[in-house]
Design an enzyme around this catalytic site. Structure first.
Site, PDB file in Angstrom:
ATOM      1  N   GLN A  99      33.626  14.041  54.226  1.00 51.36           N
ATOM      2  CA  GLN A  99      32.431  14.553  54.890  1.00 51.36           C
ATOM      3  C   GLN A  99      32.365  13.909  56.266  1.00 51.36           C
ATOM      4  O   GLN A  99      32.122  12.715  56.396  1.00 51.36           O
ATOM      5  CB  GLN A  99      31.174  14.225  54.095  1.00 51.36           C
ATOM      6  CG  GLN A  99      29.903  14.823  54.683  1.00 51.36           C
ATOM      7  CD  GLN A  99      28.654  14.301  54.020  1.00 51.36           C
ATOM      8  OE1 GLN A  99      28.139  13.247  54.411  1.00 51.36           O
ATOM      9  NE2 GLN A  99      28.169  15.004  53.015  1.00 51.36           N
ATOM     10  N   TYR A 174      21.007  15.421  60.768  1.00 49.36           N
ATOM     11  CA  TYR A 174      22.065  14.825  61.586  1.00 49.36           C
ATOM     12  C   TYR A 174      22.300  15.686  62.826  1.00 49.36           C
ATOM     13  O   TYR A 174      21.678  16.747  63.002  1.00 49.36           O
ATOM     14  CB  TYR A 174      23.335  14.645  60.757  1.00 49.36           C
ATOM     15  CG  TYR A 174      23.137  13.721  59.581  1.00 49.36           C
ATOM     16  CD1 TYR A 174      22.801  12.379  59.770  1.00 49.36           C
ATOM     17  CD2 TYR A 174      23.249  14.183  58.276  1.00 49.36           C
ATOM     18  CE1 TYR A 174      22.599  11.525  58.693  1.00 49.36           C
ATOM     19  CE2 TYR A 174      23.048  13.344  57.185  1.00 49.36           C
ATOM     20  CZ  TYR A 174      22.719  12.016  57.403  1.00 49.36           C
ATOM     21  OH  TYR A 174      22.514  11.181  56.336  1.00 49.36           O
ATOM     22  N   ALA A 352      25.408  15.198  42.704  1.00 49.84           N
ATOM     23  CA  ALA A 352      25.459  13.794  43.103  1.00 49.84           C
ATOM     24  C   ALA A 352      24.750  12.910  42.090  1.00 49.84           C
ATOM     25  O   ALA A 352      25.379  12.130  41.377  1.00 49.84           O
ATOM     26  CB  ALA A 352      24.874  13.605  44.495  1.00 49.84           C
TER      27      ALA A 352
END
Length: 417
Positions: A99, A174, A352
């Site tokens: 990632q 981000y 996750a």
């Protein structure tokens, strides 16, 4: 016909042994931006536990792209260490994704190369306040070209390091999401305004990454289905994003939601443990910030499995007939939830928290040993990732794997020696 979640799936040039992908979750098991042996064993445990691909995160494309000081970073010097990690994962018959991203103004590092962090637009630096940086600066075209080249170079290095896929993080606040989201993009030029304009720079980045790797690696993008708050990006915006990224060469989209500051509950389907985060960060400013964030959380319904399904289905319907793969992410906690995602026509399942709770969960589902995760979506693993042991479930401790317990506190680099 419903696809079998335990059956193989092709993503661009690669084939996964099954459709379960361990999502990137900012593991923080690095030393001086290099991966450690703890990180290598951490992901090897997921490989042994049955996933088809595991994702190393967060890997910055440049020093200024880090959001935290010791965070992983792709560089010529880090390549052999990442190669040791990918070799270990490949030895288990599993693919591995990097990632890669840039934090933009969402960073907490002291050694920025400029007085102000870059972002889509200028204004108050919400994260920089913690470091005494109160303002951010609007990126110029030269800045965009520099960052695009950093992504392309990171992609080339990731290929040298043995990664099978790259996931470009375009969500959660981000840098690339700072362009996509109207919460942070107030530009008046061709990179602001409409959803199509706001997506131009992220699409340019993905196209550059695709060109740099020549179709040899699978190219994924993690995007927001919705920002989850008023005036934020909506599913309609996500549809525009998806179509532009498909045109730029994306092989698969990972469908997430929420922003790290404004709407973490949209990301997780449940609130963060802000008191734990404040205690972990320390300092008066951090405590004040987390207190404000805690007060901003709306009244939420109880956590429910597959909480992003409705949004994901809207995007999927808009892309009917597209060859680009779509991966469902958002609260899969049971084998039944995984089968639901398959029945709705998604190509992969990204998880996750349930895997952080038990890295062997997929193998247990496949064998019939269990059919449901013990994860309660308390999100204490999010606070734990900022501690000295990196990402783990506090309910089960650090012993995710016998070997991991022995080396988690170590700082040995992940090298072949």
């Amino acid at each position: 016909m419903t696809a079998d979640p335990f059956g193989p799936v092709e993503i661009g040039p690669i084939t996964l042994r099954n459709r379960f992908i361990r999502s990137g979750a900012n593991e923080m098991m690095n030393k001086d931006t290099f991966p450690t042996r703890a990180l290598m064993e951490f992901h090897s445990a997921y490989a042994r536990g049955g996933v088809g691909m595991t994702t190393l995160a967060y890997i910055a494309v440049s020093p200024d792209g880090r959001t935290l000081p010791g965070q992983g970073m792709m560089s010529a010097e880090s390549v052999p260490h990442y190669r040791a990690v990918t070799d270990a994962i490949h030895a288990e018959g599993v693919k591995v994704s990097a990632q890669i991203t840039h934090g933009g103004s969402f960073c907490q590092i002291d050694d920025l190369s400029t007085p102000r962090a870059m972002s889509a637009s200028g204004g108050i630096d919400k994260m920089g306040v913690l470091k005494g940086r109160f303002f951010q600066r609007e990126m110029t075209r030269a800045d965009m070209e520099m960052v695009t080249s950093e992504f392309a170079r990171a992609a080339e290095l990731a290929e040298q390091a043995g990664f099978d896929a790259l996931e470009i993080h375009m969500g959660h606040g981000y840098l690339l999401n700072q362009f996509i989201s109207p919460l942070s993009n107030f530009r008046k030029d061709g990179y602001g305004g409409s959803a199509e304009n706001r997506l131009r720079f992220p699409a340019e980045v993905l196209a550059a990454v695709k060109k740099a790797t020549g179709g040899r690696l699978a190219i994924l993008a993690k995007i927001n289905l919705t920002d989850g708050v008023p005036k934020g990006a909506t599913v309609d915006d996500a549809i525009v994003t998806a179509r532009a990224l498909e045109a730029a060469g994306a092989d698969m989209l990972v469908l997430s939601a929420g922003r790290n500051i404004e709407s973490t509950w949209a990301m997780f389907g449940s609130p963060l443990p802000y008191d734990d985060l404040a205690a972990m960060q320390g300092g008066l400013l951090a405590k004040l910030q987390f207190a404000v964030l805690k007060m901003s959380v709306p009244k939420l319904p109880p956590f429910r499995e597959n909480y992003l399904m409705e949004h994901a289905l809207r995007l999927k319907a808009a892309l009917a007939g597209s060859p680009m793969k779509l991966a469902y992410l958002g609260g899969v906690q049971s084998l039944g939830g995984a089968w639901q995602a398959m029945a709705e026509g998604f190509d992969a399942i990204v998880m996750a928290r349930a895997l952080i709770h038990d890295p062997c969960l997929i193998a247990k589902w496949r064998s019939g040993e269990s059919s449901k995760s013990g994860c309660t979506a308390c999100n204490r693993c999010v606070a734990a990732m900022y501690g000295p042991s990196g990402t783990h479930c506090p309910e089960v401790g650090n012993a995710l794997d016998p070997k991991l317990k022995e080396i988690l506190a170590g700082e040995e680099m992940a090298d072949a020696a």
